[in-house]
Design a protein around this motif. Structure first.
Motif, PDB file in Angstrom:
ATOM      1  N   TYR A 108      46.839  21.299  42.349  1.00  0.00           N
ATOM      2  CA  TYR A 108      47.582  22.498  42.722  1.00  0.00           C
ATOM      3  C   TYR A 108      47.850  23.416  41.540  1.00  0.00           C
ATOM      4  O   TYR A 108      48.012  24.623  41.708  1.00  0.00           O
ATOM      5  CB  TYR A 108      48.900  22.109  43.404  1.00  0.00           C
ATOM      6  N   SER A 111      44.698  25.720  41.372  1.00  0.00           N
ATOM      7  CA  SER A 111      44.036  26.096  42.619  1.00  0.00           C
ATOM      8  C   SER A 111      43.671  27.586  42.683  1.00  0.00           C
ATOM      9  O   SER A 111      42.538  27.938  43.021  1.00  0.00           O
ATOM     10  CB  SER A 111      44.890  25.705  43.823  1.00  0.00           C
ATOM     11  N   THR A 112      44.611  28.468  42.350  1.00  0.00           N
ATOM     12  CA  THR A 112      44.311  29.902  42.440  1.00  0.00           C
ATOM     13  C   THR A 112      43.252  30.325  41.433  1.00  0.00           C
ATOM     14  O   THR A 112      42.279  31.000  41.811  1.00  0.00           O
ATOM     15  CB  THR A 112      45.593  30.735  42.278  1.00  0.00           C
ATOM     16  N   LEU A 115      39.876  29.172  42.771  1.00  0.00           N
ATOM     17  CA  LEU A 115      39.382  29.972  43.896  1.00  0.00           C
ATOM     18  C   LEU A 115      38.734  31.261  43.404  1.00  0.00           C
ATOM     19  O   LEU A 115      37.680  31.673  43.897  1.00  0.00           O
ATOM     20  CB  LEU A 115      40.525  30.284  44.860  1.00  0.00           C
ATOM     21  N   PHE A 116      39.351  31.900  42.413  1.00  0.00           N
ATOM     22  CA  PHE A 116      38.768  33.118  41.847  1.00  0.00           C
ATOM     23  C   PHE A 116      37.481  32.795  41.080  1.00  0.00           C
ATOM     24  O   PHE A 116      36.516  33.561  41.116  1.00  0.00           O
ATOM     25  CB  PHE A 116      39.776  33.818  40.935  1.00  0.00           C
ATOM     26  N   LEU A 132      44.886  22.100  49.729  1.00  0.00           N
ATOM     27  CA  LEU A 132      45.694  22.910  48.829  1.00  0.00           C
ATOM     28  C   LEU A 132      47.155  22.849  49.258  1.00  0.00           C
ATOM     29  O   LEU A 132      47.483  22.381  50.357  1.00  0.00           O
ATOM     30  CB  LEU A 132      45.241  24.383  48.872  1.00  0.00           C
ATOM     31  N   VAL A 136      50.017  28.187  49.419  1.00  0.00           N
ATOM     32  CA  VAL A 136      48.863  28.952  48.930  1.00  0.00           C
ATOM     33  C   VAL A 136      47.958  29.345  50.096  1.00  0.00           C
ATOM     34  O   VAL A 136      47.493  30.487  50.184  1.00  0.00           O
ATOM     35  CB  VAL A 136      48.086  28.143  47.876  1.00  0.00           C
ATOM     36  N   ARG A 139      49.192  32.222  52.063  1.00  0.00           N
ATOM     37  CA  ARG A 139      48.905  33.501  51.409  1.00  0.00           C
ATOM     38  C   ARG A 139      47.438  33.879  51.534  1.00  0.00           C
ATOM     39  O   ARG A 139      47.085  35.051  51.674  1.00  0.00           O
ATOM     40  CB  ARG A 139      49.311  33.432  49.931  1.00  0.00           C
ATOM     41  N   MET A 140      46.559  32.896  51.497  1.00  0.00           N
ATOM     42  CA  MET A 140      45.125  33.164  51.604  1.00  0.00           C
ATOM     43  C   MET A 140      44.755  33.802  52.936  1.00  0.00           C
ATOM     44  O   MET A 140      43.933  34.720  52.991  1.00  0.00           O
ATOM     45  CB  MET A 140      44.345  31.860  51.424  1.00  0.00           C
ATOM     46  N   LEU A 152      46.365  37.633  46.527  1.00  0.00           N
ATOM     47  CA  LEU A 152      45.440  36.550  46.836  1.00  0.00           C
ATOM     48  C   LEU A 152      44.764  36.787  48.187  1.00  0.00           C
ATOM     49  O   LEU A 152      43.547  36.573  48.329  1.00  0.00           O
ATOM     50  CB  LEU A 152      46.182  35.215  46.839  1.00  0.00           C
ATOM     51  N   SER A 153      45.521  37.251  49.171  1.00  0.00           N
ATOM     52  CA  SER A 153      44.965  37.530  50.498  1.00  0.00           C
ATOM     53  C   SER A 153      43.836  38.537  50.400  1.00  0.00           C
ATOM     54  O   SER A 153      42.726  38.323  50.919  1.00  0.00           O
ATOM     55  CB  SER A 153      46.052  38.092  51.428  1.00  0.00           C
ATOM     56  N   LEU A 156      40.580  37.440  48.280  1.00  0.00           N
ATOM     57  CA  LEU A 156      39.728  36.452  48.931  1.00  0.00           C
ATOM     58  C   LEU A 156      39.133  36.971  50.234  1.00  0.00           C
ATOM     59  O   LEU A 156      37.971  36.692  50.552  1.00  0.00           O
ATOM     60  CB  LEU A 156      40.515  35.162  49.182  1.00  0.00           C
TER      61      LEU A 156
END
Length: 270
Positions: A108, A111-112, A115-116, A132, A136, A139-140, A152-153, A156
């Motif tokens: 965790y 994680s962000t 993802l990027f 996850l 998170v 928010r995704m 983040l939304s 992605l």
């Protein structure tokens, strides 16, 4: 051989077999799939994946766990990449093969950023299934108007179609984390639905800038650049808050700035 979870790696090992079964069912691995598992840990997912797959690639930072995996599985079945996933070239892992499928119970604490990082190879990836922190994932997948909708939304959703599959309680792990977890499915948008920004750096900077002060009207957040934005043509209300705007509207604003030659938003920020 026992393994003590290491806090610096954010290790929480999945131990609930019913959750493992649910994840494998959601992934539905086929023998010839080119699959990469991030953070195999104690093989909770690795073992059932290898029961379905001809071969699996596993990215593991913990050298003790990497050694354990090498002792458990022959190289022709399980290839171990002993490295920080944030530094792995996932494109190279899929070179010359069909699109990658990526899975993992992600630490965790990274994680962000991870993802990027994976977004660089979204055109070479078929799908991603990740465990996850539920916060998170909320928010995704959040939509405009949702309190969880943010940077983040937008970042992605411009590349992926995402689904929150199911929640996983803390007691499914050893040691249990202090938060609820969840599993998300991420599928890169097909070419006929994919619209990329004219200048990705402008898009990224714009989205980051407006969400720095999410309660502020966007005309205030973008005060230095409003002269390049035709609000009527864009169909965007300058009094809107960032969480009210769609991904498409962010793309339209960023493209307008890029077309006007505004390429360094950070340098112009107020």
């Amino acid at each position: 051989m026992t393994h003590q979870a290491r806090k610096r790696f954010g290790q929480h090992f999945l131990s609930d077999l019913s959750v493992v079964d649910a994840i494998i069912h959601a992934i539905d691995p086929q023998a010839s799939d080119r699959m990469v598992e991030i953070g195999p840990g104690l093989s909770a997912l690795t073992q059932p994946l290898l029961q379905r797959l001809d071969r699996l690639v596993a990215v593991e930072l913990d050298r003790d766990l990497a050694a354990r995996l090498r002792n458990q599985w022959p190289l022709e079945r399980l290839e171990i990449v002993e490295a920080d996933a944030l530094k792995v070239d996932f494109g190279a892992l899929g070179a010359g093969h069909q699109p990658l499928r990526v899975v993992g119970n992600l630490p965790y604490n990274i994680s962000t950023p991870l993802l990027f990082h994976l977004m660089h190879w979204s055109d070479q990836i078929r799908d991603q299934h990740f465990m996850l922190q539920r916060e998170v994932i909320d928010r995704m997948v959040a939509q405009p108007g949702d309190g969880n909708y943010g940077r983040l939304s937008v970042m992605l959703q411009v590349r992926y179609r995402m689904s929150h599959l199911f929640d996983v309680p803390p007691q499914a792990f050893d040691p249990p984390p202090k938060v609820m977890s969840a599993v998300v499915r991420m599928r890169p948008l097909p070419s006929d639905r994919l619209r990329l920004p004219r200048d990705p750096s402008v898009f990224e900077a714009l989205v980051a800038k407006v969400f720095e002060q999410r309660r502020k009207m966007i005309r205030g957040s973008l005060a230095s650049w409003v002269r390049w934005l035709d609000w009527d043509a864009l169909g965007v209300a300058p009094t809107a808050r960032p969480q009210e705007l769609s991904v498409g509207q962010f793309l339209d604003m960023a493209d307008a700035l890029a077309t006007a030659g505004v390429t360094n938003l950070a340098a112009r920020s107020v």
